[in-house]
Scaffold this motif. Structure first.
Motif, PDB file in Angstrom:
ATOM      1  N   ARG A  68       0.821  -1.214   0.000  1.00  0.00           N
ATOM      2  CA  ARG A  68       0.000   0.000   0.000  1.00  0.00           C
ATOM      3  C   ARG A  68       0.855   1.264   0.000  1.00  0.00           C
ATOM      4  NH1 ARG A  68      -5.314  -0.010   1.731  1.00  0.00           N
ATOM      5  NH2 ARG A  68      -5.148   2.204   1.217  1.00  0.00           N
ATOM      6  N   LEU A  69       1.998   1.216   0.680  1.00  0.00           N
ATOM      7  CA  LEU A  69       2.827   2.403   0.816  1.00  0.00           C
ATOM      8  C   LEU A  69       3.657   2.697  -0.426  1.00  0.00           C
ATOM      9  CD1 LEU A  69       4.095   2.063   4.513  1.00  0.00           C
ATOM     10  CD2 LEU A  69       2.366   3.641   3.626  1.00  0.00           C
ATOM     11  N   VAL A  70       4.271   1.666  -1.009  1.00  0.00           N
ATOM     12  CA  VAL A  70       5.234   1.907  -2.086  1.00  0.00           C
ATOM     13  C   VAL A  70       4.776   1.377  -3.444  1.00  0.00           C
ATOM     14  CG1 VAL A  70       7.172   1.934  -0.491  1.00  0.00           C
ATOM     15  CG2 VAL A  70       6.535  -0.215  -1.574  1.00  0.00           C
ATOM     16  N   ALA A  71       3.707   0.589  -3.482  1.00  0.00           N
ATOM     17  CA  ALA A  71       3.199   0.093  -4.768  1.00  0.00           C
ATOM     18  C   ALA A  71       1.677   0.069  -4.725  1.00  0.00           C
ATOM     19  CB  ALA A  71       3.759  -1.298  -5.064  1.00  0.00           C
ATOM     20  N   PRO A  72       1.041   1.230  -4.556  1.00  0.00           N
ATOM     21  CA  PRO A  72      -0.409   1.272  -4.324  1.00  0.00           C
ATOM     22  C   PRO A  72      -1.249   0.797  -5.497  1.00  0.00           C
ATOM     23  CG  PRO A  72       0.461   3.483  -4.684  1.00  0.00           C
ATOM     24  CD  PRO A  72       1.645   2.577  -4.565  1.00  0.00           C
ATOM     25  N   TYR A  73      -0.710   0.808  -6.694  1.00  0.00           N
ATOM     26  CA  TYR A  73      -1.488   0.403  -7.868  1.00  0.00           C
ATOM     27  C   TYR A  73      -1.210  -1.046  -8.273  1.00  0.00           C
ATOM     28  CZ  TYR A  73      -2.440   5.364  -8.362  1.00  0.00           C
ATOM     29  OH  TYR A  73      -2.845   6.652  -8.126  1.00  0.00           O
ATOM     30  N   ALA A  74      -0.512  -1.792  -7.421  1.00  0.00           N
ATOM     31  CA  ALA A  74      -0.124  -3.159  -7.758  1.00  0.00           C
ATOM     32  C   ALA A  74      -1.333  -4.076  -7.833  1.00  0.00           C
ATOM     33  CB  ALA A  74       0.875  -3.683  -6.732  1.00  0.00           C
ATOM     34  N   ASP A  75      -1.141  -5.211  -8.482  1.00  0.00           N
ATOM     35  CA  ASP A  75      -2.198  -6.212  -8.613  1.00  0.00           C
ATOM     36  C   ASP A  75      -2.668  -6.643  -7.226  1.00  0.00           C
ATOM     37  OD1 ASP A  75      -3.246  -9.091  -8.838  1.00  0.00           O
ATOM     38  OD2 ASP A  75      -3.127  -8.487 -10.933  1.00  0.00           O
ATOM     39  N   ILE A 430      10.053 -13.397  -6.452  1.00  0.00           N
ATOM     40  CA  ILE A 430       9.373 -13.355  -7.754  1.00  0.00           C
ATOM     41  C   ILE A 430       8.060 -12.593  -7.645  1.00  0.00           C
ATOM     42  CG2 ILE A 430       8.110 -14.793  -9.413  1.00  0.00           C
ATOM     43  CD1 ILE A 430      10.328 -16.861  -9.164  1.00  0.00           C
ATOM     44  N   ILE A 431       7.284 -12.859  -6.602  1.00  0.00           N
ATOM     45  CA  ILE A 431       6.022 -12.149  -6.414  1.00  0.00           C
ATOM     46  C   ILE A 431       6.273 -10.667  -6.188  1.00  0.00           C
ATOM     47  CG2 ILE A 431       3.966 -11.969  -4.976  1.00  0.00           C
ATOM     48  CD1 ILE A 431       4.059 -14.424  -6.788  1.00  0.00           C
ATOM     49  N   ALA A 432       7.333 -10.334  -5.467  1.00  0.00           N
ATOM     50  CA  ALA A 432       7.664  -8.919  -5.250  1.00  0.00           C
ATOM     51  C   ALA A 432       7.960  -8.217  -6.565  1.00  0.00           C
ATOM     52  CB  ALA A 432       8.862  -8.802  -4.304  1.00  0.00           C
ATOM     53  N   LEU A 433       8.698  -8.864  -7.442  1.00  0.00           N
ATOM     54  CA  LEU A 433       9.009  -8.259  -8.741  1.00  0.00           C
ATOM     55  C   LEU A 433       7.746  -8.110  -9.590  1.00  0.00           C
ATOM     56  CD1 LEU A 433      12.350 -10.143  -9.524  1.00  0.00           C
ATOM     57  CD2 LEU A 433      12.076  -7.752  -8.854  1.00  0.00           C
ATOM     58  N   LEU A 434       6.842  -9.076  -9.518  1.00  0.00           N
ATOM     59  CA  LEU A 434       5.580  -8.950 -10.246  1.00  0.00           C
ATOM     60  C   LEU A 434       4.744  -7.804  -9.685  1.00  0.00           C
ATOM     61  CD1 LEU A 434       4.559 -12.705 -10.714  1.00  0.00           C
ATOM     62  CD2 LEU A 434       5.165 -11.079 -12.518  1.00  0.00           C
ATOM     63  N   VAL A 435       4.755  -7.644  -8.384  1.00  0.00           N
ATOM     64  CA  VAL A 435       4.040  -6.522  -7.764  1.00  0.00           C
ATOM     65  C   VAL A 435       4.604  -5.193  -8.253  1.00  0.00           C
ATOM     66  CG1 VAL A 435       3.732  -5.306  -5.564  1.00  0.00           C
ATOM     67  CG2 VAL A 435       3.236  -7.746  -5.716  1.00  0.00           C
ATOM     68  N   ARG A 436       5.925  -5.089  -8.319  1.00  0.00           N
ATOM     69  CA  ARG A 436       6.545  -3.845  -8.772  1.00  0.00           C
ATOM     70  C   ARG A 436       6.200  -3.561 -10.235  1.00  0.00           C
ATOM     71  NH1 ARG A 436       6.707   0.290  -7.174  1.00  0.00           N
ATOM     72  NH2 ARG A 436       7.800  -0.284  -5.246  1.00  0.00           N
ATOM     73  N   ILE A 437       6.250  -4.572 -11.098  1.00  0.00           N
ATOM     74  CA  ILE A 437       5.920  -4.380 -12.516  1.00  0.00           C
ATOM     75  C   ILE A 437       4.454  -3.971 -12.668  1.00  0.00           C
ATOM     76  CG2 ILE A 437       5.813  -5.480 -14.784  1.00  0.00           C
ATOM     77  CD1 ILE A 437       8.002  -7.413 -13.763  1.00  0.00           C
ATOM     78  N   SER A 438       3.564  -4.616 -11.912  1.00  0.00           N
ATOM     79  CA  SER A 438       2.139  -4.291 -12.038  1.00  0.00           C
ATOM     80  C   SER A 438       1.837  -2.890 -11.536  1.00  0.00           C
ATOM     81  CB  SER A 438       1.307  -5.321 -11.262  1.00  0.00           C
ATOM     82  OG  SER A 438       1.552  -5.231  -9.870  1.00  0.00           O
ATOM     83  N   ASP A 439       2.543  -2.442 -10.503  1.00  0.00           N
ATOM     84  CA  ASP A 439       2.335  -1.076 -10.024  1.00  0.00           C
ATOM     85  C   ASP A 439       2.708  -0.064 -11.095  1.00  0.00           C
ATOM     86  OD1 ASP A 439       1.981   0.959  -7.778  1.00  0.00           O
ATOM     87  OD2 ASP A 439       4.056   1.325  -8.358  1.00  0.00           O
TER      88      ASP A 439
END
Length: 468
Positions: A68-75, A430-439
Motif C-alpha cells: 500500500r505504501l510503495v506500490a499502491p497500484y499493484a495487482d 518473484i512475487i515482489a518483482l511482479l508486484v513492482r511491474i504491475s504497479d
C-alpha cells in the motif's frame, strides 16, 4: 478533481477493499487448516494457535502495508493467493511433523518453514521498497546472467557442493544448506528479458521456410544452443532432470514471446527431443524415472524403485473426492511427503477437491502474471512478466504432473507449498518483482505533456509528440 480522477479513485479504493477481503480469506485458510490439523490428529485445537495465527497475520499484514505504501497500484490478487498457499503448506507440514513425532522421528519442518516464510516476506518487502522501477534491472542484464551461471556451477565445487538423494544441486557452508538454482532462476529471467529486448529484432528474422513455418537463421541459433548446453550440463553433471527442463523451457517460452516466431518452438522441440533421447540412453537416473513412470508396479520393491510414486497414487486414490480428513490418512508412508510429494499428502487427506482448488490458485497466479505482462508499458517488463509466469507454470506442471503420473517425476518443489527454504524465499522475491511491474503498469500516466515527457519510456514518447 475531475470526473475521471474521481472515478479512478473510487476504483482504486474498491480494489484495495477487495484485496483486504481476499487477505482475510487467505488467513482463514492458513490458520483454519492449522486448527483442523490439531483437531484431526490430537483431538484438540493447538495450544499455540494464537501465537501462530498472530505471527502469520503479522507477516501478511506487513506485506500488505508495504504494498500500500510503495506500490499502491499493484495487482491486488497476487499477495492473497500466495499467502493462502503458504499458509496451507505450513499446516500440512505441521500435520506431518506430528506424525513423525509419534513414529519417534521428530522433525521441526513446520517451524523451519515458518522461519523461511518470515525471511521470504522480509525480502518481499525489501525488494518492493528498494526497487522503485523494474526497468533499472535491465542495466544488470549481463551481470545477472553471469551471476546465474555462477550459481548453477557452485554445486560442482568439491568443498561446498553436496550430493543429496543422487542430485548434486546443493551447497553446504558452515552447516547451512542452500539450493543456488532457486536464486539462479530469478537472475536468469532478468538476463533473458534484457538480452531478448536488445536482440529480438535479429532473432525474429526468418530463414528457410519448412512446412509453413519460418525457421530462424542459422547464425541466430547461438543463444538457444547455449541454453540447451547449460540445460544438458545440469542434467548430466548435477543429475537434476527437473531444473534442466525448467531452465530450457523458460528460455524457449521467452524467446517465442519476444520474437513471435513459431520456428523457435520447432527448433526447441527438436533439441528437447534429441536431448531427452540421449539422456534416456546414457543417463541412468533419467532411464530409471521413465521406467518407474511406465511400469510403476514392476519396481515397487526395487532399490532404487517406484515406492514413492506408487504410495502417492495409493494415497490419492484412497482420498477420493473429499479426502480422509486431517489425521485420518497415512501420508507419512510417502517418503519426502513434506517436500516433493506434498500434493499427494493433500490429495489423500483433503481430496481431489482441494488439489483442484490449489491448481486453480496457481492458474490465477499465472493468469495475473500474464495480465501484468500484457499491460506493461515496456518490452522489458513484458518479458519479465512472461518469464515469471513461465517459472510458476512450468514448475507446477512438472511437479503435479509427476506426482499424479501424467509425466515422469523430476523432483522439483511445489511453489509456496513444499518444505524448502531456498524455493520459498526465491518465490516470494518473484512475487515482489511482479508486484513492482504491475504497479508501474497500472499507475496513471501524467496528463500534461511535460510530465509525460519526464516520466515516459521510449515507447511512450510518440504520445508526447502527438500531445505537443
Amino acid at each position: 478533481m475531475s470526473q475521471s480522477g474521481t472515478l479512478m479513485g473510487f476504483v482504486h479504493r474498491r480494489r484495495r477493499g477487495a484485496e483486504l477481503f481476499l487477505l482475510l480469506i487467505a488467513l482463514v485458510v492458513g490458520v483454519g487448516a492449522y486448527a483442523a490439523v490439531g483437531l484431526g490428529v490430537e483431538g484438540t485445537i493447538p495450544a499455540d494457535i494464537v501465537g501462530y495465527g498472530g505471527w502469520l497475520a503479522a507477516l501478511v499484514v506487513a506485506a500488505h502495508i508495504a504494498v500500500r505504501l510503495v506500490a499502491p497500484y499493484a495487482d491486488p490478487v497476487l499477495l492473497p493467493l500466495v499467502a493462502a498457499l503458504n499458509g496451507l503448506g505450513l499446516a500440512v507440514i505441521h500435520r506431518l511433523d506430528l506424525t513423525y513425532e509419534v513414529l519417534d522421528k521428530p522433525h521441526t519442518f513446520a517451524r523451519q518453514q515458518l522461519t523461511w516464510m518470515t525471511l521470504g516476506v522480509a525480502l518481499f518487502i525489501l525488494t518492493i521498497m528498494v526497487l522503485r522501477d523494474h526497468r533499472t534491472l535491465q542495466r544488470l542484464t549481463y551481470t545477472s546472467g553471469l551471476a546465474g551461471i555462477a550459481l548453477l556451477v557452485l554445486p560442482f565445487l568439491p568443498l561446498i557442493g553436496t550430493d543429496i538423494n543422487g542430485a548434486r544441486i546443493w551447497i553446504n557452508v558452515a552447516g547451512f544448506s542452500f539450493q543456488p538454482g532457486e536464486v539462479a532462476k530469478v537472475l536468469l529471467v532478468i538476463a533473458f528479458a534484457g538480452y531478448l529486448v536488445q536482440h529480438r529484432d535479429a532473432l525474429a528474422l526468418a530463414g528457410r521456410r519448412v512446412l509453413f513455418i519460418d525457421l530462424p537463421r542459422g547464425r541466430d541459433l547461438g543463444p538457444i544452443l547455449a541454453m540447451f548446453s547449460v540445460s544438458m550440463m545440469i542434467l548430466v553433471l548435477q543429475n537434476d532432470l527437473g531444473s534442466s527442463l525448467l531452465f530450457f523451457g523458460l528460455f524457449l517460452v521467452m524467446l517465442y514471446v519476444a520474437t513471435e516466431r513459431p520456428g523457435w518452438l520447432l527448433v526447441g522441440g527438436v533439441l528437447f527431443g534429441a536431448g531427452a533421447l540421449a539422456a534416456y540412453s546414457f543417463v541412468g537416473n533419467v532411464q530409471n524415472r521413465f521406467n518407474f513412470w511406465l511400469h510403476p508396479m514392476d519396481y515397487y520393491d526395487a532399490s532404487p524403485g517406484s515406492y514413492q510414486p506408487v504410495e502417492a497414487m495409493f494415497g490419492m486414490g484412497w482420498g477420493g473426492l473429499i479426502g480422509r480428513g486431517f489425521g485420518e490418512g497415512l501420508p507419512e508412508r510417502i517418503i519426502y511427503a513434506e517436500s516433493d510429494y506434498i500434493i499427494a499428502a493433500i490429495g489423500e487427506e483433503l481430496g481431489l477437491t482441494a488439489v483442484m482448488a490449489i491448481i486453480l490458485c496457481y492458474g490465477l497466479i499465472v493468469e495475473r502474471a500474464l495480465r501484468i505482462a500484457l499491460i506493461s508499458r515496456d518490452g522489458f517488463g513484458k518479458l519479465l512478466g512472461v518469464g515469471f509466469a513461465s517459472i510458476v507454470a512450468l514448475q507446477v506442471f512438472v511437479v503435479i504432473g509427476g506426482v499424479t503420473g501424467l509425466i515422469p517425476l523430476t523432483g522439483l518443489t511445489t511453489p509456496f507449498l513444499s518444505y524448502g527454504g531456498s524455493s520459498l524465499v526465491a518465490n516470494w522475491v518473484i512475487i515482489a518483482l511482479l508486484v513492482r511491474i504491475s504497479d508501474h503498469a497500472r499507475r496513471p500516466i501524467p496528463r500534461s505533456s511535460d510530465d509525460l515527457a519526464a516520466n515516459a519510456t521510449d515507447s511512450e514518447m510518440t504520445q508526447v509528440v502527438k500531445l505537443r
